[in-house]
Design an enzyme around this catalytic site. Structure first.
Site, PDB file in Angstrom:
ATOM      1  N   VAL A 144       4.643   1.012   1.920  1.00 15.37           N
ATOM      2  CA  VAL A 144       4.537  -0.125   2.820  1.00 15.37           C
ATOM      3  C   VAL A 144       4.747  -1.396   1.985  1.00 15.37           C
ATOM      4  O   VAL A 144       4.063  -1.599   0.990  1.00 15.37           O
ATOM      5  CB  VAL A 144       3.158  -0.135   3.509  1.00 15.37           C
ATOM      6  CG1 VAL A 144       2.988  -1.383   4.352  1.00 15.37           C
ATOM      7  CG2 VAL A 144       2.971   1.108   4.355  1.00 15.37           C
ATOM      8  N   GLY A 202       5.440   7.726   2.215  1.00 13.71           N
ATOM      9  CA  GLY A 202       6.227   6.543   1.955  1.00 13.71           C
ATOM     10  C   GLY A 202       5.447   5.307   1.566  1.00 13.71           C
ATOM     11  O   GLY A 202       4.276   5.364   1.284  1.00 13.71           O
ATOM     12  N   ASP A 220      -6.234   8.995  13.959  1.00  9.92           N
ATOM     13  CA  ASP A 220      -6.423   8.680  12.538  1.00  9.92           C
ATOM     14  C   ASP A 220      -7.176   7.361  12.385  1.00  9.92           C
ATOM     15  O   ASP A 220      -6.846   6.535  11.535  1.00  9.92           O
ATOM     16  CB  ASP A 220      -5.063   8.629  11.826  1.00  9.92           C
ATOM     17  CG  ASP A 220      -5.153   8.917  10.331  1.00  9.92           C
ATOM     18  OD1 ASP A 220      -6.244   9.333   9.864  1.00  9.92           O
ATOM     19  OD2 ASP A 220      -4.149   8.716   9.621  1.00  9.92           O
ATOM     20  N   GLY A 237       0.835  -1.193   0.000  1.00  9.72           N
ATOM     21  CA  GLY A 237       0.000   0.000   0.000  1.00  9.72           C
ATOM     22  C   GLY A 237       0.859   1.228   0.000  1.00  9.72           C
ATOM     23  O   GLY A 237       2.067   1.161   0.215  1.00  9.72           O
TER      24      GLY A 237
HETATM   25  P1  ADP Z   1       0.136   5.805   6.003  1.00  4.81           P
HETATM   26  O1  ADP Z   1       0.531   6.434   7.286  1.00  4.81           O
HETATM   27  O2  ADP Z   1       1.013   6.290   4.916  1.00  4.81           O
HETATM   28  O3  ADP Z   1      -1.346   5.915   5.736  1.00  4.81           O
HETATM   29  P2  ADP Z   1      -0.305   3.034   6.758  1.00  4.81           P
HETATM   30  O4  ADP Z   1       0.436   2.537   7.958  1.00  4.81           O
HETATM   31  O5  ADP Z   1      -1.744   3.344   6.939  1.00  4.81           O
HETATM   32  O6  ADP Z   1       0.494   4.256   6.126  1.00  4.81           O
HETATM   33  O7  ADP Z   1      -0.154   1.967   5.597  1.00  4.81           O
HETATM   34  C1  ADP Z   1      -0.635   2.234   4.274  1.00  4.81           C
HETATM   35  C2  ADP Z   1      -1.361   1.010   3.724  1.00  4.81           C
HETATM   36  O8  ADP Z   1      -0.477  -0.131   3.737  1.00  4.81           O
HETATM   37  C3  ADP Z   1      -2.556   0.568   4.567  1.00  4.81           C
HETATM   38  O9  ADP Z   1      -3.720   1.304   4.261  1.00  4.81           O
HETATM   39  C4  ADP Z   1      -2.640  -0.903   4.180  1.00  4.81           C
HETATM   40  O10 ADP Z   1      -3.199  -1.056   2.897  1.00  4.81           O
HETATM   41  C5  ADP Z   1      -1.175  -1.319   4.104  1.00  4.81           C
HETATM   42  N1  ADP Z   1      -0.697  -1.801   5.431  1.00  4.81           N
HETATM   43  C6  ADP Z   1      -0.169  -1.037   6.410  1.00  4.81           C
HETATM   44  N2  ADP Z   1       0.164  -1.757   7.486  1.00  4.81           N
HETATM   45  C7  ADP Z   1      -0.165  -3.037   7.208  1.00  4.81           C
HETATM   46  C8  ADP Z   1      -0.060  -4.287   7.943  1.00  4.81           C
HETATM   47  N3  ADP Z   1       0.457  -4.326   9.177  1.00  4.81           N
HETATM   48  N4  ADP Z   1      -0.501  -5.409   7.335  1.00  4.81           N
HETATM   49  C9  ADP Z   1      -1.021  -5.347   6.083  1.00  4.81           C
HETATM   50  N5  ADP Z   1      -1.148  -4.228   5.355  1.00  4.81           N
HETATM   51  C10 ADP Z   1      -0.725  -3.068   5.894  1.00  4.81           C
HETATM   52 MG    MG Z   2      -2.876   5.042   6.853  1.00  8.46          MG
HETATM   53 MG    MG Z   3      -0.563   7.534   8.608  1.00  7.83          MG
END
Ligand code: ADP
Ligand code: MG
Ligand code: MG
Length: 263
Positions: free
Chosen positions: A18, A16, A125, A11
């Site tokens: 993930v 950044g 959030d 994602g």
């Molecule tokens: P941001 O702060 O940029 O929104 P997130 O931590 O929400 O970042 O992560 C972005 C996306 O990555 C999430 O909406 C999800 O789709 C995927 N993702 C994040 N963490 C996980 C996780 N622990 N397991 C599976 N998918 C994840």
């Molecule tokens: Mg997020």
């Molecule tokens: Mg975030």
């Protein structure tokens, strides 16, 4: 960081990328969240690590480690193979989610946020993109503590943050974020699970804010139980002093039978 292989992107968020990763030694699947860390943003990047390290709960994404790599901070954490709650709700298309299932998820969210609040942390959030699911899609895991706040002695934080759809009336009015603003977002999440629609949506931010300040959301379908409808109404009280705390919400008759089955 050499101990992890990057497998594929999962994602893309505000800052950044993930990635799904795997530990070479243990073969464990993990998530690698890379946050660019230019000098001036270092504090914000470290915030997520600081918060995650304090938390330990079956309904919160587990922190593994963090590493500085080139100009980024890489956070290693538990992988939730069921994806986001947002994608799950969208995959249901026009079918509804059983009320039992809605309350099963919602009670887990409440128990997790109770843990977060008990440590004087505000998530700030809470939204369906930041709620993750296990492989069987039975256990929810709260993630994305990127803009969470650890409260020192105050019980509120003044910066305006959050995703517009889940903004509480007090935030729309420029008042501080506090625990009850997380409760509002939980009300939006409960509504979203029960209807498969966002609680507040509008074409422009100004129109959205107006809807939020009026508390104008489409009425819940009559086939939902009176208890659930009453809980949504309470969580979405415009006056934050009338909104229940997370602990009070857990004791609500629509939640208590589900919450007491957890752990
Ligand atoms: P941001 O702060 O940029 O929104 P997130 O931590 O929400 O970042 O992560 C972005 C996306 O990555 C999430 O909406 C999800 O789709 C995927 N993702 C994040 N963490 C996980 C996780 N622990 N397991 C599976 N998918 C994840
Ligand atoms: Mg997020
Ligand atoms: Mg975030």
């Amino acid at each position: 960081m050499d101990q992890y292989d990057r497998l594929r992107p999962l994602g893309r968020g505000a800052f950044g990328v993930v990635h799904l990763g795997r530990c070479r030694q243990t073969r464990r699947l993990v998530v690698l969240k890379s946050i660019p860390m230019p000098e001036e943003d270092t504090k914000q990047a470290l915030n997520e690590v600081q918060v995650l390290r304090l938390l330990s709960h079956p309904n919160i994404i587990e922190y593994v480690s963090s590493h500085v790599q080139e100009q980024s901070l890489v956070i290693v954490m538990e992988y939730a193979p069921g994806g986001t709650l947002r994608d799950y709700l969208l995959s249901l298309q026009q079918q509804t989610m059983e009320e039992e299932q809605v309350m099963h998820f919602f009670s887990q969210m409440l128990i997790a946020v109770q843990h977060i609040h008990s440590l004087n942390i505000l998530h700030r959030d809470l939204k369906s993109e930041n709620i993750l699911l296990d492989r069987e899609r039975q256990v929810i895991k709260i993630g994305d503590f990127g803009i969470s706040k650890i409260l020192a002695t105050k019980t509120s934080a003044s910066s305006v943050v959050g995703t517009p759809c889940y903004l509480s009336p007090e935030l729309c009015e420029g008042r501080p974020y506090n625990r009850k603003s997380d409760v509002w977002a939980l009300g939006c999440l409960l509504y979203e699970m029960a209807t498969l629609r966002r609680t507040f949506e509008a074409a422009t931010l100004a129109a959205l804010v107006l809807k939020i300040l009026r508390g104008s959301y489409a009425p819940l379908p009559a086939q939902l139980s009176a208890g659930l409808r009453q809980l949504v109404t309470a969580l979405l009280s415009l006056d934050q002093t009338r909104r229940p705390s997370v602990t009070q919400a857990i004791a609500h008759p629509a939640v208590a039978p589900f919450a007491c089955r957890l752990f």
